[in-house]
Design a protein around this motif. Structure first.
Motif, PDB file in Angstrom:
ATOM      1  N   GLU A  93       1.626 -90.276  36.362  1.00  0.00           N
ATOM      2  CA  GLU A  93       0.611 -91.127  35.776  1.00  0.00           C
ATOM      3  C   GLU A  93      -0.241 -91.780  36.854  1.00  0.00           C
ATOM      4  N   ALA A  94      -0.483 -91.078  37.933  1.00  0.00           N
ATOM      5  CA  ALA A  94      -1.211 -91.652  39.056  1.00  0.00           C
ATOM      6  C   ALA A  94      -2.697 -91.759  38.752  1.00  0.00           C
ATOM      7  N   CYS A 106      -9.619 -84.683  51.306  1.00  0.00           N
ATOM      8  CA  CYS A 106      -9.578 -85.971  52.003  1.00  0.00           C
ATOM      9  C   CYS A 106      -8.404 -86.838  51.533  1.00  0.00           C
ATOM     10  N   PRO A 107      -7.937 -87.733  52.408  1.00  0.00           N
ATOM     11  CA  PRO A 107      -6.883 -88.669  52.018  1.00  0.00           C
ATOM     12  C   PRO A 107      -7.317 -89.496  50.807  1.00  0.00           C
ATOM     13  N   GLN A 108      -6.351 -89.791  49.934  1.00  0.00           N
ATOM     14  CA  GLN A 108      -6.639 -90.556  48.727  1.00  0.00           C
ATOM     15  C   GLN A 108      -5.593 -91.629  48.500  1.00  0.00           C
ATOM     16  N   LEU A 109      -6.004 -92.681  47.808  1.00  0.00           N
ATOM     17  CA  LEU A 109      -5.138 -93.789  47.427  1.00  0.00           C
ATOM     18  C   LEU A 109      -4.978 -93.759  45.912  1.00  0.00           C
ATOM     19  N   PHE A 110      -3.739 -93.807  45.440  1.00  0.00           N
ATOM     20  CA  PHE A 110      -3.428 -93.783  44.013  1.00  0.00           C
ATOM     21  C   PHE A 110      -2.510 -94.947  43.659  1.00  0.00           C
ATOM     22  N   VAL A 111      -2.528 -95.325  42.383  1.00  0.00           N
ATOM     23  CA  VAL A 111      -1.506 -96.205  41.820  1.00  0.00           C
ATOM     24  C   VAL A 111      -0.816 -95.401  40.738  1.00  0.00           C
ATOM     25  N   ASP A 112       0.494 -95.282  40.851  1.00  0.00           N
ATOM     26  CA  ASP A 112       1.307 -94.541  39.888  1.00  0.00           C
ATOM     27  C   ASP A 112       2.024 -95.545  39.003  1.00  0.00           C
ATOM     28  N   THR A 113       1.436 -95.830  37.850  1.00  0.00           N
ATOM     29  CA  THR A 113       1.969 -96.863  36.966  1.00  0.00           C
ATOM     30  C   THR A 113       3.334 -96.508  36.376  1.00  0.00           C
ATOM     31  N   GLY A 114       3.703 -95.251  36.416  1.00  0.00           N
ATOM     32  CA  GLY A 114       4.988 -94.834  35.873  1.00  0.00           C
ATOM     33  C   GLY A 114       6.108 -94.811  36.898  1.00  0.00           C
ATOM     34  N   ALA A 115       5.789 -95.069  38.159  1.00  0.00           N
ATOM     35  CA  ALA A 115       6.799 -95.032  39.223  1.00  0.00           C
ATOM     36  C   ALA A 115       7.564 -96.346  39.302  1.00  0.00           C
ATOM     37  N   GLU A 116       8.687 -96.301  40.009  1.00  0.00           N
ATOM     38  CA  GLU A 116       9.442 -97.518  40.252  1.00  0.00           C
ATOM     39  C   GLU A 116       8.548 -98.479  41.032  1.00  0.00           C
TER      40      GLU A 116
END
Length: 72
Positions: free
Chosen positions: A5-6, A20-30
């Protein structure tokens, strides 16, 4: 394996097709693995939001300006 769910937040560079490098937030991760940074080689680093905020604060303060990089 769970569905990823990133959500992408930023792309660094973005002026090419090199992955290219990317920044994600994975709301389903610990919580300790919610922020994810991927590089153009497919490697990734996962950290908590608190760790990421600390990284950003250090970068803003100039603490990372002295990294011994080979060529600038």
């Amino acid at each position: 394996m769970r569905e990823i769910e990133a959500q992408p937040l930023a792309t660094f560079c973005g002026n090419c097709d090199c992955g290219c490098p990317q920044l994600f937030v994975d709301t389903g991760a610990e919580p300790e693995r919610r922020v994810r940074i991927t590089d153009d080689f497919g490697q990734r680093v996962q950290m908590s939001e608190e760790q990421f905020r600390d990284l950003v604060a250090q970068a803003k303060s100039g603490a990372l300006d002295q990294l011994p990089l080979a060529a600038r």
